[in-house]
Scaffold this motif. Structure first.
Motif, PDB file in Angstrom:
ATOM      1  N   VAL A  74       0.834  -1.197   0.000  1.00  0.00           N
ATOM      2  CA  VAL A  74       0.000   0.000   0.000  1.00  0.00           C
ATOM      3  C   VAL A  74       0.872   1.251   0.000  1.00  0.00           C
ATOM      4  O   VAL A  74       1.933   1.289   0.619  1.00  0.00           O
ATOM      5  N   THR A  75       0.402   2.232  -0.733  1.00  0.00           N
ATOM      6  CA  THR A  75       1.001   3.559  -0.691  1.00  0.00           C
ATOM      7  C   THR A  75      -0.129   4.517  -0.347  1.00  0.00           C
ATOM      8  O   THR A  75      -1.113   4.615  -1.095  1.00  0.00           O
ATOM      9  N   ILE A  76      -0.002   5.146   0.770  1.00  0.00           N
ATOM     10  CA  ILE A  76      -1.040   6.055   1.262  1.00  0.00           C
ATOM     11  C   ILE A  76      -0.638   7.495   0.929  1.00  0.00           C
ATOM     12  O   ILE A  76       0.521   7.878   1.094  1.00  0.00           O
ATOM     13  N   SER A  77      -1.591   8.257   0.482  1.00  0.00           N
ATOM     14  CA  SER A  77      -1.384   9.692   0.278  1.00  0.00           C
ATOM     15  C   SER A  77      -2.344  10.430   1.203  1.00  0.00           C
ATOM     16  O   SER A  77      -3.499  10.046   1.341  1.00  0.00           O
ATOM     17  N   LYS A  78      -1.848  11.461   1.841  1.00  0.00           N
ATOM     18  CA  LYS A  78      -2.656  12.264   2.764  1.00  0.00           C
ATOM     19  C   LYS A  78      -2.752  13.685   2.224  1.00  0.00           C
ATOM     20  O   LYS A  78      -1.803  14.220   1.661  1.00  0.00           O
ATOM     21  N   SER A  79      -3.882  14.294   2.472  1.00  0.00           N
ATOM     22  CA  SER A  79      -4.090  15.646   1.972  1.00  0.00           C
ATOM     23  C   SER A  79      -3.397  16.685   2.850  1.00  0.00           C
ATOM     24  O   SER A  79      -3.214  16.488   4.048  1.00  0.00           O
ATOM     25  N   ARG A  80      -3.008  17.774   2.192  1.00  0.00           N
ATOM     26  CA  ARG A  80      -2.468  18.931   2.907  1.00  0.00           C
ATOM     27  C   ARG A  80      -2.938  20.192   2.194  1.00  0.00           C
ATOM     28  O   ARG A  80      -2.839  20.300   0.973  1.00  0.00           O
ATOM     29  N   LYS A  81      -3.460  21.098   2.974  1.00  0.00           N
ATOM     30  CA  LYS A  81      -3.940  22.370   2.416  1.00  0.00           C
ATOM     31  C   LYS A  81      -2.747  23.231   2.014  1.00  0.00           C
ATOM     32  O   LYS A  81      -1.748  23.300   2.721  1.00  0.00           O
ATOM     33  N   ARG A 135       3.106   8.860   1.112  1.00  0.00           N
ATOM     34  CA  ARG A 135       4.015   8.302   2.113  1.00  0.00           C
ATOM     35  C   ARG A 135       4.750   7.125   1.493  1.00  0.00           C
ATOM     36  O   ARG A 135       4.377   6.632   0.429  1.00  0.00           O
ATOM     37  N   ASN A 136       5.768   6.632   2.195  1.00  0.00           N
ATOM     38  CA  ASN A 136       6.516   5.481   1.694  1.00  0.00           C
ATOM     39  C   ASN A 136       5.610   4.267   1.561  1.00  0.00           C
ATOM     40  O   ASN A 136       4.757   4.040   2.415  1.00  0.00           O
ATOM     41  N   PRO A 137       5.808   3.461   0.513  1.00  0.00           N
ATOM     42  CA  PRO A 137       5.029   2.236   0.396  1.00  0.00           C
ATOM     43  C   PRO A 137       5.371   1.258   1.523  1.00  0.00           C
ATOM     44  O   PRO A 137       6.519   1.203   1.972  1.00  0.00           O
ATOM     45  N   VAL A 138       4.377   0.509   1.971  1.00  0.00           N
ATOM     46  CA  VAL A 138       4.570  -0.520   2.989  1.00  0.00           C
ATOM     47  C   VAL A 138       4.003  -1.819   2.425  1.00  0.00           C
ATOM     48  O   VAL A 138       2.903  -1.824   1.866  1.00  0.00           O
ATOM     49  N   THR A 139       4.760  -2.888   2.560  1.00  0.00           N
ATOM     50  CA  THR A 139       4.274  -4.198   2.144  1.00  0.00           C
ATOM     51  C   THR A 139       3.860  -4.957   3.401  1.00  0.00           C
ATOM     52  O   THR A 139       4.605  -5.011   4.378  1.00  0.00           O
ATOM     53  N   ILE A 140       2.669  -5.514   3.354  1.00  0.00           N
ATOM     54  CA  ILE A 140       2.144  -6.278   4.481  1.00  0.00           C
ATOM     55  C   ILE A 140       2.036  -7.732   4.034  1.00  0.00           C
ATOM     56  O   ILE A 140       1.339  -8.033   3.054  1.00  0.00           O
ATOM     57  N   ILE A 141       2.755  -8.598   4.730  1.00  0.00           N
ATOM     58  CA  ILE A 141       2.669 -10.024   4.438  1.00  0.00           C
ATOM     59  C   ILE A 141       1.922 -10.674   5.581  1.00  0.00           C
ATOM     60  O   ILE A 141       2.243 -10.441   6.750  1.00  0.00           O
ATOM     61  N   SER A 142       0.933 -11.483   5.261  1.00  0.00           N
ATOM     62  CA  SER A 142       0.224 -12.237   6.285  1.00  0.00           C
ATOM     63  C   SER A 142       0.190 -13.700   5.863  1.00  0.00           C
ATOM     64  O   SER A 142       0.219 -14.008   4.670  1.00  0.00           O
ATOM     65  N   ALA A 143       0.156 -14.585   6.835  1.00  0.00           N
ATOM     66  CA  ALA A 143       0.155 -16.008   6.551  1.00  0.00           C
ATOM     67  C   ALA A 143      -0.400 -16.757   7.762  1.00  0.00           C
ATOM     68  O   ALA A 143      -0.487 -16.211   8.858  1.00  0.00           O
ATOM     69  N   THR A 144      -0.759 -17.999   7.521  1.00  0.00           N
ATOM     70  CA  THR A 144      -1.319 -18.859   8.574  1.00  0.00           C
ATOM     71  C   THR A 144      -0.387 -20.034   8.814  1.00  0.00           C
ATOM     72  O   THR A 144       0.100 -20.652   7.866  1.00  0.00           O
ATOM     73  N   LYS A 145      -0.168 -20.362  10.081  1.00  0.00           N
ATOM     74  CA  LYS A 145       0.610 -21.554  10.424  1.00  0.00           C
ATOM     75  C   LYS A 145      -0.288 -22.772  10.272  1.00  0.00           C
ATOM     76  O   LYS A 145      -1.387 -22.808  10.817  1.00  0.00           O
ATOM     77  N   VAL A 146       0.187 -23.748   9.530  1.00  0.00           N
ATOM     78  CA  VAL A 146      -0.592 -24.974   9.316  1.00  0.00           C
ATOM     79  C   VAL A 146      -0.558 -25.818  10.569  1.00  0.00           C
ATOM     80  O   VAL A 146       0.447 -25.936  11.234  1.00  0.00           O
TER      81      VAL A 146
END
Length: 196
Positions: free
Chosen positions: A168-175, A185-196
């Motif tokens: 995800v890359t989030i952009s925030k507004s500024r007047k 903002r900087n991109p962030v990678t989110i990894i999720s997984a399940t333990k078998v």
């Protein structure tokens, strides 16, 4: 102060300190959703930083659950404690120290969040597998490409299931004087997984 069960407490509600990271509210909401939290769970927040994940997880798992927040930075530990007080949470314990050394002493977890690790993310993922209950979830926030690559290799070799990668890359507004602009903002990678 925060009277909602919905994740995404605005960043300005948290006490902050220079050089202590915070998982930004939009990224935090995605991480929380990937964790699939429910009341009564045991949760680790490794590299808790400002404690924003610990606070939100503590709300989600309610008083029947427990969060164990770990950080090797004394400033982060103190800031997390301050934010827990601010949100009146008593189901979160804060542990000062290196997660690689502290994990073996902890009870088994239903969910493990891994954030700032000082470059030890892949090793902490390996250690976390032994502390995660079968069917438990791991959620890792990553900024560096090298960390992303090493974590994916580790998750594959450890036979985690349902591996999901979201960047995800989030952009925030500024007047401005002439209107409103969006600042990325900087991109962030989110990894999720399940333990078998």
């Amino acid at each position: 102060m925060w009277n909602y069960k919905t994740p995404g407490i605005p960043d300005e509600h948290f006490d902050r300190a220079e050089k202590v990271p915070i998982t930004k509210e939009e990224v935090r909401t995605i991480q929380l959703s990937k964790a699939r939290l429910k009341p009564g769970q045991i949760v680790y927040d490794i590299g808790c930083g400002s404690g924003s994940i610990s606070v939100e997880a503590g709300i989600q798992i309610e008083s029947s659950g427990k969060v164990l927040a770990i950080d090797y930075d004394k400033n982060a530990v103190e800031l997390t404690k301050n934010n827990l007080k601010k949100f009146n949470l008593s189901n979160v314990s804060v542990i000062f120290g290196n997660a690689k050394e502290k994990l073996s002493d902890l009870e088994m977890a239903d969910v493990i969040f891994i954030g700032g690790t000082g470059g030890d993310t892949a090793e902490i993922v390996k250690l976390s597998k032994n502390k995660l209950k079968s069917g438990g979830r791991i959620v890792i926030g990553i900024i560096l490409i090298e960390t992303l690559y090493s974590v994916l290799q580790i998750l594959d070799s450890l036979k985690f299931d349902s591996i999901d990668i979201t960047q995800v890359t989030i952009s925030k507004s500024r007047k401005t004087t002439t209107g409103t602009m969006m600042l990325a903002r900087n991109p962030v990678t989110i990894i999720s997984a399940t333990k078998v």
